[in-house]
Design a protein around this motif. Structure first.
Motif, PDB file in Angstrom:
ATOM      1  N   PHE A 121       0.831  -1.197   0.000  1.00 13.77           N
ATOM      2  CA  PHE A 121       0.000   0.000   0.000  1.00 13.77           C
ATOM      3  C   PHE A 121       0.872   1.255   0.000  1.00 13.77           C
ATOM      4  N   GLU A 122       0.196   2.385  -0.176  1.00 13.94           N
ATOM      5  CA  GLU A 122       0.879   3.669  -0.010  1.00 13.94           C
ATOM      6  C   GLU A 122       1.241   3.864   1.457  1.00 13.94           C
ATOM      7  N   ARG A 123       2.147   4.825   1.715  1.00 15.13           N
ATOM      8  CA  ARG A 123       2.747   4.935   3.045  1.00 15.13           C
ATOM      9  C   ARG A 123       1.717   5.136   4.145  1.00 15.13           C
ATOM     10  N   MET A 124       0.802   6.113   3.995  1.00 13.25           N
ATOM     11  CA  MET A 124      -0.165   6.406   5.054  1.00 13.25           C
ATOM     12  C   MET A 124      -1.099   5.216   5.285  1.00 13.25           C
ATOM     13  N   VAL A 125      -1.578   4.630   4.197  1.00 12.61           N
ATOM     14  CA  VAL A 125      -2.459   3.460   4.312  1.00 12.61           C
ATOM     15  C   VAL A 125      -1.681   2.268   4.863  1.00 12.61           C
ATOM     16  N   ALA A 126      -0.423   2.121   4.434  1.00 13.44           N
ATOM     17  CA  ALA A 126       0.404   0.988   4.867  1.00 13.44           C
ATOM     18  C   ALA A 126       0.616   1.004   6.370  1.00 13.44           C
ATOM     19  N   ASN A 127       0.859   2.196   6.941  1.00 12.48           N
ATOM     20  CA  ASN A 127       1.050   2.294   8.387  1.00 12.48           C
ATOM     21  C   ASN A 127      -0.183   1.824   9.145  1.00 12.48           C
ATOM     22  N   ARG A 128      -1.340   2.207   8.671  1.00 13.30           N
ATOM     23  CA  ARG A 128      -2.582   1.802   9.353  1.00 13.30           C
ATOM     24  C   ARG A 128      -2.847   0.305   9.190  1.00 13.30           C
TER      25      ARG A 128
END
Length: 418
Positions: free
Chosen positions: A308-315
């Protein structure tokens, strides 16, 4: 008169002594007859076996395996001659015949007498069959990747049936080694094949998961920890191989993430199944639990993060750690309620509680950011401390106070640097 009286008493005493001796001898004879017909006790058997264990280990175990090793060395020397004077197809066929002959001879010996030598022959034959498969793909380039997978599955099925028949860990270990090793090596040198064949990664992932499940079923009710740990080490290597291929291809990253999750669940089921069913844990179970926790968190977290993209990946990773924390809280509660209070259970309690604590502390930083971590840790520590004091759970009480202290320390550090 005194002399006559003394002689009479001496004769009476001697007569009494002889009578007592005869009675004692008869009693001892009766006891001896009973003992002669009685079977040996467990203590006597163990003492006798212990006395002969060294001779048995050297004569049956070490020498038989050394004989198989020398036999394989002889095969290599013969193979060198064959390599120079025979065609590739005939070489590969010859190795298969040799492996089949070893397995057949081992089976014949096993049916006559179940000993270490027969299982060593079977194990050696299984390893030769895997070597033939690997040679056919890597050295002789006779088999395709798919055909290699199919042959490995067939050989693995044969090895599993043999290990179930012989009920021997050695055969199971060789089945694990042979089932994983040729395909793992294929990954280490065959990134190009993975890129050119769209079925390469899915088929191999399903094969590895199937092999892990089979090893789990075979070793679950037995103390075959050598086979478990060898298969675990090779399976983690396979997870890395598939992850590396998926990273190079990009589009296969979700497959790699799913494979990591399934692998984690399979090897978590080995020790946690005993915990849930309230079975006795061994030290090896707790070691496997801790190793699988670390490797599972890393492999699942890394593969999902790159999907995923960074922000989505963190969640997404935060949600994964939430699930991990929930799983280890369940394990902790099951172990804490268990009647088993041995050292292995205590070690499993420490691992499950520590894992639940670490994963729970990582949820908020990944999902909402580092600035919310001190508040979340302080709340978590207070809840843990209050709950543990009421329930008198010493481990979680310490964990609660640790969370509070860490929240204060990290809060001061974060505010000073930002």
């Amino acid at each position: 008169n005194l002399k006559k009286e003394f002689e009479q008493k001496r004769e009476n005493l001697e007569k009494y002594s002889n009578e007592q001796f005869d009675n004692l001898r008869q009693t001892n004879n009766k006891i001896g007859e009973k003992l002669k017909d009685e079977p040996l006790s467990d203590t006597e058997k163990n003492a006798s076996l212990k006395q002969k264990s060294l001779e048995s280990f050297i004569g049956l175990n070490v020498l038989s395996k050394a004989g198989i090793l020398l036999f394989i060395i002889g095969i290599i020397l013969v193979g060198r001659y064959a390599y120079l004077h025979m065609s590739d197809l005939f070489k590969c066929l010859l190795i298969y015949i040799l492996g089949g002959v070893l397995v057949a001879i081992g089976e014949i010996f096993y049916k006559k007498e179940k000993n270490v030598f027969s299982t060593a022959l079977i194990s050696g034959g299984v390893s030769v069959l895997y070597a033939a498969t690997a040679s056919g793909y890597f050295a002789f380039d006779i088999f395709s990747a798919r055909l290699t997978f199919v042959i490995c599955i067939i050989v693995t099925a044969v090895a599993i049936l043999l290990s179930m028949q012989t009920k021997n860990q050695i055969v199971c270990t060789f089945a694990s080694l042979g089932g994983y090793l040729p395909v793992v090596v294929l990954y280490l040198i065959s990134f190009g094949k993975a890129a050119s064949d769209n079925m390469f990664l899915p088929v191999s992932s399903a094969y590895f998961c199937l092999l892990a499940i089979v090893v789990f079923i075979m070793t679950y009710n037995k103390k075959w920890y050598a086979a478990q740990f060898i298969s675990f080490a090779l399976h983690i290597t396979a997870v890395g191989g598939i992850g590396a291929c998926a990273w190079a291809l990009k589009y296969a990253l979700p497959l790699s993430a799913v494979f990591s999750i399934v692998s984690f669940i399979i090897y978590l089921a080995m020790p946690s199944g005993k915990i849930i069913l309230n079975k006795k844990l061994e030290t090896e179970d707790t070691v496997l639990l801790s190793l699988n926790t670390v490797t599972g968190a890393i492999s699942i977290g890394v593969t999902l993060y790159h999907c995923f993209e960074r922000m989505v990946a963190n969640r997404v990773v935060g949600i994964v750690f939430l699930v991990f924390a929930f799983l280890y809280i369940i394990l902790f509660s099951k172990i804490n309620k268990s009647e088993n209070k041995d050292s292995a259970s205590k070690f499993a309690t420490i691992i499950s509680s520590f894992s639940a604590l670490v994963f729970s502390m990582l949820i908020v930083p990944y999902m909402f950011g580092l600035k919310y971590a001190p508040i979340a840790w302080a709340i978590e520590g207070a809840i843990l401390a209050i709950f543990s004091i009421k329930k008198r759970i010493f481990i979680s009480e310490i964990a609660g106070f640790f969370c509070i202290l860490l929240s204060l320390a990290f809060g001061i550090y974060y505010n000073s640097t930002n």
